[in-house]
Scaffold this motif. Sequence first.
Motif, PDB file in Angstrom:
ATOM      1  N   LEU A 271       0.836  -1.210   0.000  1.00  0.00           N
ATOM      2  CA  LEU A 271       0.000   0.000   0.000  1.00  0.00           C
ATOM      3  C   LEU A 271       0.869   1.258   0.000  1.00  0.00           C
ATOM      4  N   PRO A 272       1.396   1.620  -1.171  1.00  0.00           N
ATOM      5  CA  PRO A 272       2.348   2.742  -1.213  1.00  0.00           C
ATOM      6  C   PRO A 272       1.732   4.084  -0.836  1.00  0.00           C
ATOM      7  N   HIS A 273       0.408   4.195  -0.902  1.00  0.00           N
ATOM      8  CA  HIS A 273      -0.201   5.500  -0.601  1.00  0.00           C
ATOM      9  C   HIS A 273      -0.648   5.632   0.841  1.00  0.00           C
ATOM     10  N   ALA A 274      -0.581   4.531   1.583  1.00  0.00           N
ATOM     11  CA  ALA A 274      -0.996   4.577   2.990  1.00  0.00           C
ATOM     12  C   ALA A 274       0.210   4.866   3.866  1.00  0.00           C
ATOM     13  N   ARG A 275      -0.057   5.381   5.073  1.00  0.00           N
ATOM     14  CA  ARG A 275       0.999   5.389   6.093  1.00  0.00           C
ATOM     15  C   ARG A 275       0.609   4.305   7.091  1.00  0.00           C
ATOM     16  N   ILE A 276       1.515   3.394   7.354  1.00  0.00           N
ATOM     17  CA  ILE A 276       1.178   2.296   8.257  1.00  0.00           C
ATOM     18  C   ILE A 276       2.124   2.306   9.449  1.00  0.00           C
ATOM     19  N   SER A 277       1.534   2.528  10.626  1.00  0.00           N
ATOM     20  CA  SER A 277       2.328   2.581  11.846  1.00  0.00           C
ATOM     21  C   SER A 277       2.020   1.350  12.685  1.00  0.00           C
ATOM     22  N   CYS A 278       3.005   0.928  13.459  1.00  0.00           N
ATOM     23  CA  CYS A 278       2.780  -0.212  14.349  1.00  0.00           C
ATOM     24  C   CYS A 278       3.314   0.135  15.735  1.00  0.00           C
ATOM     25  N   VAL A 279       2.429   0.047  16.719  1.00  0.00           N
ATOM     26  CA  VAL A 279       2.808   0.385  18.089  1.00  0.00           C
ATOM     27  C   VAL A 279       3.046  -0.917  18.859  1.00  0.00           C
ATOM     28  N   PHE A 280       4.138  -0.955  19.604  1.00  0.00           N
ATOM     29  CA  PHE A 280       4.478  -2.134  20.409  1.00  0.00           C
ATOM     30  C   PHE A 280       4.516  -1.702  21.877  1.00  0.00           C
ATOM     31  N   PRO A 281       3.347  -1.577  22.515  1.00  0.00           N
ATOM     32  CA  PRO A 281       3.357  -1.049  23.885  1.00  0.00           C
ATOM     33  C   PRO A 281       3.912  -2.067  24.874  1.00  0.00           C
ATOM     34  N   GLY A 282       4.489  -1.548  25.955  1.00  0.00           N
ATOM     35  CA  GLY A 282       4.759  -2.357  27.137  1.00  0.00           C
ATOM     36  C   GLY A 282       3.513  -2.286  28.008  1.00  0.00           C
ATOM     37  N   ASN A 283       3.598  -2.742  29.256  1.00  0.00           N
ATOM     38  CA  ASN A 283       2.405  -2.742  30.110  1.00  0.00           C
ATOM     39  C   ASN A 283       1.873  -1.334  30.371  1.00  0.00           C
ATOM     40  N   PHE A 284       0.556  -1.197  30.324  1.00  0.00           N
ATOM     41  CA  PHE A 284      -0.095   0.023  30.795  1.00  0.00           C
ATOM     42  C   PHE A 284      -1.405  -0.357  31.461  1.00  0.00           C
ATOM     43  N   GLN A 285      -1.835   0.497  32.400  1.00  0.00           N
ATOM     44  CA  GLN A 285      -3.014   0.168  33.199  1.00  0.00           C
ATOM     45  C   GLN A 285      -4.300   0.458  32.439  1.00  0.00           C
ATOM     46  N   SER A 286      -5.085  -0.588  32.193  1.00  0.00           N
ATOM     47  CA  SER A 286      -6.371  -0.421  31.512  1.00  0.00           C
ATOM     48  C   SER A 286      -7.318  -1.442  32.120  1.00  0.00           C
ATOM     49  N   GLU A 287      -8.579  -1.397  31.741  1.00  0.00           N
ATOM     50  CA  GLU A 287      -9.542  -2.390  32.228  1.00  0.00           C
ATOM     51  C   GLU A 287      -9.061  -3.792  31.856  1.00  0.00           C
ATOM     52  N   GLY A 288      -8.563  -3.914  30.630  1.00  0.00           N
ATOM     53  CA  GLY A 288      -8.065  -5.205  30.160  1.00  0.00           C
ATOM     54  C   GLY A 288      -6.873  -5.680  30.981  1.00  0.00           C
ATOM     55  N   PHE A 289      -5.976  -4.748  31.315  1.00  0.00           N
ATOM     56  CA  PHE A 289      -4.777  -5.104  32.082  1.00  0.00           C
ATOM     57  C   PHE A 289      -5.158  -5.608  33.476  1.00  0.00           C
ATOM     58  N   GLU A 290      -6.119  -4.921  34.132  1.00  0.00           N
ATOM     59  CA  GLU A 290      -6.569  -5.343  35.465  1.00  0.00           C
ATOM     60  C   GLU A 290      -7.049  -6.802  35.422  1.00  0.00           C
ATOM     61  N   LEU A 291      -7.800  -7.116  34.372  1.00  0.00           N
ATOM     62  CA  LEU A 291      -8.338  -8.475  34.226  1.00  0.00           C
ATOM     63  C   LEU A 291      -7.229  -9.493  34.019  1.00  0.00           C
ATOM     64  N   GLU A 292      -6.267  -9.141  33.154  1.00  0.00           N
ATOM     65  CA  GLU A 292      -5.225 -10.124  32.834  1.00  0.00           C
ATOM     66  C   GLU A 292      -4.340 -10.419  34.045  1.00  0.00           C
ATOM     67  N   GLU A 293      -4.226  -9.430  34.955  1.00  0.00           N
ATOM     68  CA  GLU A 293      -3.409  -9.631  36.153  1.00  0.00           C
ATOM     69  C   GLU A 293      -3.969 -10.760  37.019  1.00  0.00           C
ATOM     70  N   ILE A 294      -5.293 -10.979  36.939  1.00  0.00           N
ATOM     71  CA  ILE A 294      -5.938 -11.990  37.787  1.00  0.00           C
ATOM     72  C   ILE A 294      -5.483 -13.405  37.417  1.00  0.00           C
ATOM     73  N   SER A 295      -5.434 -13.684  36.110  1.00  0.00           N
ATOM     74  CA  SER A 295      -5.083 -15.055  35.718  1.00  0.00           C
ATOM     75  C   SER A 295      -3.596 -15.225  35.430  1.00  0.00           C
ATOM     76  N   LYS A 296      -2.823 -14.113  35.474  1.00  0.00           N
ATOM     77  CA  LYS A 296      -1.413 -14.173  35.050  1.00  0.00           C
ATOM     78  C   LYS A 296      -0.559 -15.020  35.990  1.00  0.00           C
ATOM     79  N   PRO A 297       0.158 -16.041  35.475  1.00  0.00           N
ATOM     80  CA  PRO A 297       1.050 -16.828  36.336  1.00  0.00           C
ATOM     81  C   PRO A 297       2.170 -15.953  36.912  1.00  0.00           C
TER      82      PRO A 297
END
Length: 338
Positions: free
Chosen positions: A216-242
């Motif tokens: 796609l030569p006309h698009a700009r395509i960015s990719c974000v590789f986040p480390g941990n950040f606090q979100s609703e999803g993160f709170e949930l994953e902490e519960i089952s995380k080994p």
Amino acid sequence: MRYILEDQITLITGGSQGLGKQFAQKYYQETINSKIIIISRSENKLRKAVTDIILTATNRKKEEALLENDEQTVHLLEDTRNDIDPIIINEHTLHSTIADHRLFYMPCDLSDYESVAGLFQTLTMVNMLPTQVLSCAGGSTPKLFKDLSGYELESGVRMNYLTALYLSHQVAKVIPNCHLILFSSVTAFFPFIGYSQYAPLKVSLKALVGILRHELPHARISCVFPGNFQSEGFELEEISKPDITKTIEGPSYPISCEECCDKIVWWLEMGYDDITTDFIGWFLMSLDMGLNKHNNRSFLWICQLVIGTLANLIIVPIYMLICTLQIKLWHSRQSHEE
Ligand SMILES: NC(=O)C1=CN([C@@H]2O[C@H](COP(=O)(O)OP(=O)(O)OC[C@H]3O[C@@H](n4cnc5c(N)ncnc54)[C@H](OP(=O)(O)O)[C@@H]3O)[C@@H](O)[C@H]2O)C=CC1
Ligand SMILES: CCCCCCCCCCCCCCCC(=O)[C@@H](N)CO
């Protein structure tokens, strides 16, 4: 293609909570003309997110008006606080309604191809094709592979890969000149114990980005590789995380959604397209430079190349020895407990 917040039509998937909602909030608060469309499966969560975002912005404006003793504005803002009516975009939404508002929602299960195609048809119909697309939907259930259910395995693929895949496909077909921003994870550079339901899909996104940049030569395509950040999803994953997963990811201390969002915006504005959100993320990316990375898409890429080469020779073998030992010890402790 420059990245700016103002004068855009921005579509944000996963906009009902966490980082996606934070982005929606930022656009809403920091621009005057941009239109924002948030997408997720749950209509309830979407309506609540729209209400929250507008309320937060209104409260902030009210505080400013109070500071300036502007009573008229304070009264005006008090009125709007009571009648927030979140606006849905569908084939019946009037052009005048769209012209009068800036924040909209569209419920959609993005892991269903026909629904995503329908979504883009609707956007075409109401003349709201986005100029920026943020694919924020995703999430993980960290557990040992054998402990995951068939449902959890499938939802990992759906949430993290199919949502982004189908969205990108519609972008390629309908708006090939837009700015597409995909959200992967640091685990794409280092998949480790506990993330089998998730990391392989984030690795796949990295591969997809490489290919789309070729196609796609006309698009700009960015990719974000986040480390941990606090979100609703993160709170949930902490519960089952080994424990062992928590130990290994220790160096990626969770930052707030707001800080994470601000950092990503800053890097995008600086023109970077491979983005990390903490030092350990940047370092792990340097270990993974490889093909498709030798360009100026990431911060100090030449430096990453040199650090990566040296670290792959010297530090990585030592670290992996320690890491393998840690995992072995953890396994033996587990079997003693059983
Ligand atoms: N939090 C973290 O530590 C990290 C997160 N990331 C990635 O960053 C992104 C944002 O993370 P975070 O804010 O924590 O996410 P959350 O888990 O808090 O939110 C996920 C969002 O995705 C939506 N969603 C999930 N499945 C679908 C679907 N099939 N169709 C449409 N929407 C869907 C959810 O809404 P609904 O339920 O209504 O569908 C929700 O709005 C994700 O891609 C995540 O993998 C990466 C690294 C670290
Ligand atoms: C020489 C080598 C040194 C290596 C140090 C290794 C440190 C690893 C840090 C990994 C951080 C992973 C964060 C995952 C975030 C994520 O995606 C989840 N929260 C899911 O949402």
